[in-house]
Design a protein around this motif. Sequence first.
Motif, PDB file in Angstrom:
ATOM      1  N   ARG A  77       0.843  -1.200   0.000  1.00  0.00           N
ATOM      2  CA  ARG A  77       0.000   0.000   0.000  1.00  0.00           C
ATOM      3  C   ARG A  77       0.878   1.250   0.000  1.00  0.00           C
ATOM      4  N   ILE A  78       0.260   2.359  -0.417  1.00  0.00           N
ATOM      5  CA  ILE A  78       0.925   3.668  -0.372  1.00  0.00           C
ATOM      6  C   ILE A  78      -0.023   4.608   0.363  1.00  0.00           C
ATOM      7  N   ASP A  79       0.445   5.154   1.480  1.00  0.00           N
ATOM      8  CA  ASP A  79      -0.439   5.958   2.317  1.00  0.00           C
ATOM      9  C   ASP A  79      -0.913   7.228   1.621  1.00  0.00           C
ATOM     10  N   ASP A  80      -0.100   7.796   0.740  1.00  0.00           N
ATOM     11  CA  ASP A  80      -0.527   8.966  -0.033  1.00  0.00           C
ATOM     12  C   ASP A  80      -0.975   8.475  -1.409  1.00  0.00           C
ATOM     13  N   PRO A  81      -2.246   8.567  -1.735  1.00  0.00           N
ATOM     14  CA  PRO A  81      -2.744   8.025  -3.008  1.00  0.00           C
ATOM     15  C   PRO A  81      -2.185   8.726  -4.240  1.00  0.00           C
ATOM     16  N   ASN A  82      -1.541   9.866  -4.057  1.00  0.00           N
ATOM     17  CA  ASN A  82      -0.983  10.581  -5.211  1.00  0.00           C
ATOM     18  C   ASN A  82       0.507  10.330  -5.408  1.00  0.00           C
ATOM     19  N   TYR A  83       1.096   9.527  -4.520  1.00  0.00           N
ATOM     20  CA  TYR A  83       2.517   9.229  -4.672  1.00  0.00           C
ATOM     21  C   TYR A  83       2.696   8.083  -5.660  1.00  0.00           C
ATOM     22  N   VAL A  84       3.644   8.234  -6.587  1.00  0.00           N
ATOM     23  CA  VAL A  84       3.920   7.216  -7.602  1.00  0.00           C
ATOM     24  C   VAL A  84       5.324   6.671  -7.385  1.00  0.00           C
ATOM     25  N   ARG A  85       5.426   5.369  -7.180  1.00  0.00           N
ATOM     26  CA  ARG A  85       6.740   4.732  -7.012  1.00  0.00           C
ATOM     27  C   ARG A  85       7.433   4.587  -8.369  1.00  0.00           C
ATOM     28  N   ILE A  86       8.723   4.861  -8.383  1.00  0.00           N
ATOM     29  CA  ILE A  86       9.522   4.681  -9.592  1.00  0.00           C
ATOM     30  C   ILE A  86      10.385   3.438  -9.433  1.00  0.00           C
ATOM     31  N   PHE A  87      10.132   2.468 -10.299  1.00  0.00           N
ATOM     32  CA  PHE A  87      10.817   1.173 -10.312  1.00  0.00           C
ATOM     33  C   PHE A  87      11.794   1.219 -11.484  1.00  0.00           C
ATOM     34  N   ASP A  88      13.093   1.252 -11.184  1.00  0.00           N
ATOM     35  CA  ASP A  88      14.085   1.360 -12.253  1.00  0.00           C
ATOM     36  C   ASP A  88      14.652  -0.019 -12.587  1.00  0.00           C
ATOM     37  N   THR A  89      14.572  -0.387 -13.863  1.00  0.00           N
ATOM     38  CA  THR A  89      15.062  -1.693 -14.301  1.00  0.00           C
ATOM     39  C   THR A  89      16.212  -1.565 -15.296  1.00  0.00           C
ATOM     40  N   THR A  90      16.964  -0.456 -15.192  1.00  0.00           N
ATOM     41  CA  THR A  90      18.123  -0.244 -16.065  1.00  0.00           C
ATOM     42  C   THR A  90      19.123  -1.381 -15.962  1.00  0.00           C
ATOM     43  N   LEU A  91      19.348  -1.873 -14.748  1.00  0.00           N
ATOM     44  CA  LEU A  91      20.363  -2.902 -14.530  1.00  0.00           C
ATOM     45  C   LEU A  91      19.881  -4.299 -14.908  1.00  0.00           C
ATOM     46  N   ARG A  92      18.596  -4.451 -15.189  1.00  0.00           N
ATOM     47  CA  ARG A  92      18.068  -5.756 -15.598  1.00  0.00           C
ATOM     48  C   ARG A  92      17.557  -5.706 -17.032  1.00  0.00           C
ATOM     49  N   VAL A 334       9.232  10.960 -15.490  1.00  0.00           N
ATOM     50  CA  VAL A 334       9.337  11.764 -14.272  1.00  0.00           C
ATOM     51  C   VAL A 334       9.130  13.250 -14.561  1.00  0.00           C
ATOM     52  N   MET A 335       9.761  13.755 -15.616  1.00  0.00           N
ATOM     53  CA  MET A 335       9.630  15.186 -15.913  1.00  0.00           C
ATOM     54  C   MET A 335       8.247  15.523 -16.447  1.00  0.00           C
ATOM     55  N   ALA A 336       7.602  14.585 -17.130  1.00  0.00           N
ATOM     56  CA  ALA A 336       6.225  14.832 -17.567  1.00  0.00           C
ATOM     57  C   ALA A 336       5.293  14.935 -16.359  1.00  0.00           C
ATOM     58  N   ILE A 337       5.473  14.038 -15.378  1.00  0.00           N
ATOM     59  CA  ILE A 337       4.658  14.111 -14.157  1.00  0.00           C
ATOM     60  C   ILE A 337       4.931  15.406 -13.412  1.00  0.00           C
ATOM     61  N   LYS A 338       6.205  15.778 -13.332  1.00  0.00           N
ATOM     62  CA  LYS A 338       6.576  16.995 -12.610  1.00  0.00           C
ATOM     63  C   LYS A 338       6.068  18.243 -13.328  1.00  0.00           C
ATOM     64  N   CYS A 339       6.120  18.217 -14.658  1.00  0.00           N
ATOM     65  CA  CYS A 339       5.765  19.398 -15.437  1.00  0.00           C
ATOM     66  C   CYS A 339       4.250  19.568 -15.602  1.00  0.00           C
ATOM     67  N   ARG A 340       3.518  18.456 -15.681  1.00  0.00           N
ATOM     68  CA  ARG A 340       2.075  18.551 -15.948  1.00  0.00           C
ATOM     69  C   ARG A 340       1.245  17.938 -14.832  1.00  0.00           C
ATOM     70  N   ARG A 341       1.713  18.040 -13.611  1.00  0.00           N
ATOM     71  CA  ARG A 341       1.023  17.346 -12.535  1.00  0.00           C
ATOM     72  C   ARG A 341      -0.372  17.888 -12.259  1.00  0.00           C
ATOM     73  N   GLU A 342      -0.624  19.140 -12.669  1.00  0.00           N
ATOM     74  CA  GLU A 342      -1.979  19.666 -12.435  1.00  0.00           C
ATOM     75  C   GLU A 342      -2.996  18.953 -13.314  1.00  0.00           C
ATOM     76  N   LEU A 343      -2.542  18.350 -14.436  1.00  0.00           N
ATOM     77  CA  LEU A 343      -3.444  17.585 -15.294  1.00  0.00           C
ATOM     78  C   LEU A 343      -3.449  16.105 -14.943  1.00  0.00           C
ATOM     79  N   LEU A 344      -2.593  15.712 -13.991  1.00  0.00           N
ATOM     80  CA  LEU A 344      -2.530  14.317 -13.542  1.00  0.00           C
ATOM     81  C   LEU A 344      -3.003  14.197 -12.097  1.00  0.00           C
ATOM     82  N   ASP A 345      -3.905  15.089 -11.711  1.00  0.00           N
ATOM     83  CA  ASP A 345      -4.515  15.052 -10.378  1.00  0.00           C
ATOM     84  C   ASP A 345      -3.488  15.121  -9.257  1.00  0.00           C
ATOM     85  N   GLY A 346      -2.392  15.851  -9.494  1.00  0.00           N
ATOM     86  CA  GLY A 346      -1.416  16.080  -8.429  1.00  0.00           C
ATOM     87  C   GLY A 346      -0.468  14.939  -8.171  1.00  0.00           C
TER      88      GLY A 346
END
Length: 627
Positions: A77-92, A334-346
């Motif tokens: 679970r994620i206590d803040d419903p607007n938080y998005v986890r970033i899973f990086d698979t560069t090494l795999r 990440v930059m799209a979320i940061k730049c347009r977060r008002e259109l992604l419900d925060g």
Amino acid sequence: MASAPAKPYCCSSLNPAASAALPRRAALSPFPAAKPRRLSHGLSAAVAAANPSHPRAAAVRACLAAAPRRPEYVPDRIDDPNYVRIFDTTLRDGEQSPGATMTSAEKLVVARQLARLGVDIIEAGFPASSPDDLDAVRSIAIEVGNTPVGDDGHVPVICGLSRCNKRDIDAAWEAVRHARKPRIHTFIATSEIHMQHKLRKTPDQVVAIAKEMVAYARSLGCPDVEFSPEDAGRSNREFLYHILEEVIKAGATTLNIPDTVGYTLPHEFGKLIADIKANTPGIENAIISTHCQNDLGLASANTLAGADAGARQLEVTINGIGERAGNASLEEVVMAIKCRRELLDGLYTGINSQHITMTSKMVQEHSGLHVQPHKAIVGANAFAHESGIHQDGMLKFKGTYEIISPDDIGLTRANEFGIVLGKLSGRHAVRTKLVELGYEINDKEFEDFFKRYKEVAEKKKRVTDEDIEALLSDEIFQPKVIWSLGDVQATCGTLGLSTATVKLIGLDGEEKIGCSVGTGPVDAAYKAIDQIIQIPTVLKEYGMTSVTEGIDAIATTRVLITRDVTGDEHSASGYSSRSFSGSGAAMDVVVSSVRAYLSALNKMSSFIGAVNASSEAQESISVKTSE
């Protein structure tokens, strides 16, 4: 006196009113920068505080006040419903790109940087694929998986991939169990085409295997298990809901929905995520994740559509590297979320975007995969303006043609200390420049770099930022040195055969010299090296670029080699078809080429040594068992 034009930072795009109106959870990355932070309105936090009457100060304060901290990690679970986890698979997944092989030491260096970047989960590898990969994942779990970074003491989850069988899951657990937050990621195909032609199993058999293996992973003591229905984008919806329900019951904490072949369009993938969220029993007890391939160039768009539809973990890679056409790009998403977060419900992430440029360059150097100049966010032309109309607009107000500032991704070119590096520059000045560019190296690495710097500075009037970065890549971001370059001398021209003499220095300090002729000076030098090292190779790719303009520019070379197994009785040993990349930099094109070839050969030698050592260990175990 007129104020300077505001810098167009993405704090919400270019609209101060939108920033002020955002809810508290719609935030920029919470990590502090190394220098006074400049926000989208062109003011630093300090300036905004000191000048409360400035017309943009209110928007700056709103941005700062809106930045929440990363929620405490709980697997399901994620206590803040607007938080998005970033899973990086560069090494795999990223390392599955042809020629992107990284050594264990390089993977550890990249993992450390991913932790500084602030990714929530690092998929460190596929432990069952080879003993070397298991050791690499284990090393990352021990070091990176237990070392807090940043002001918030963030420790990333360390994840290992496995197929749905006990051998793979055992290997994954052995590798990641040393981390503070371990995760096993297991998968099985669920589309009709995969089940019929690849697995040759019925849907009921696939469900039974998935349930059993998820439960088995949990039984080992792993509290965090991710399940992926491979090729979910082409799977039957009702079957997908059913298998996801069953693995949730078995203990899966994250459900990853892959568009394995990059087939879906954004509206289709968004609807798939929404449908899974609405129709899967027990879905409230797991996190929905996305994993989008880029076969149609839609990976980032599909990932954002998934987040908008309810996915709260996004699987990405640095520079979008990966199998075939690659994966969703971390920096784009990440930059799209940061730049347009008002259109992604925060929505917001925990990524410290000022580490993006450094991470991108590090992955390019270690993987050998350089991004195209027009690559979004991190390409060389991403913040370049050549059109006269664009230049006119930029000179009047940067927001006319830039939606984010290069400073926001750690791309800082302005020299705030007024230092111009040259042959008279000392250690302090060079150290200051490295810090300004975002590089952290230890004292020994600095001394090695400073020696190379002086060699170049003696030949160039001015050493640029690009020169510095090329030298760093060549001197610091290199594989374990088995053979180092002593000297090289080459002759060429129209009057006779090209010749080269090369002196290499081994690990024990012994010097060996090789001489050869070739079709050109580089070919002759490579043949001289082959005489010394005696590992038969095939040169698959060779490329050279100029770092800067001018006749005194540094040349960077990239090569890709494989082992030549023609007539080799050991061709089935596991490294016969593996590719190894290498890079080198020097003002002399032959020296640059030799450095790149040695870099690739050092990678190959290290890998062969690891494979041989593993084989000997297995033989020793077999002998003892038989006794």
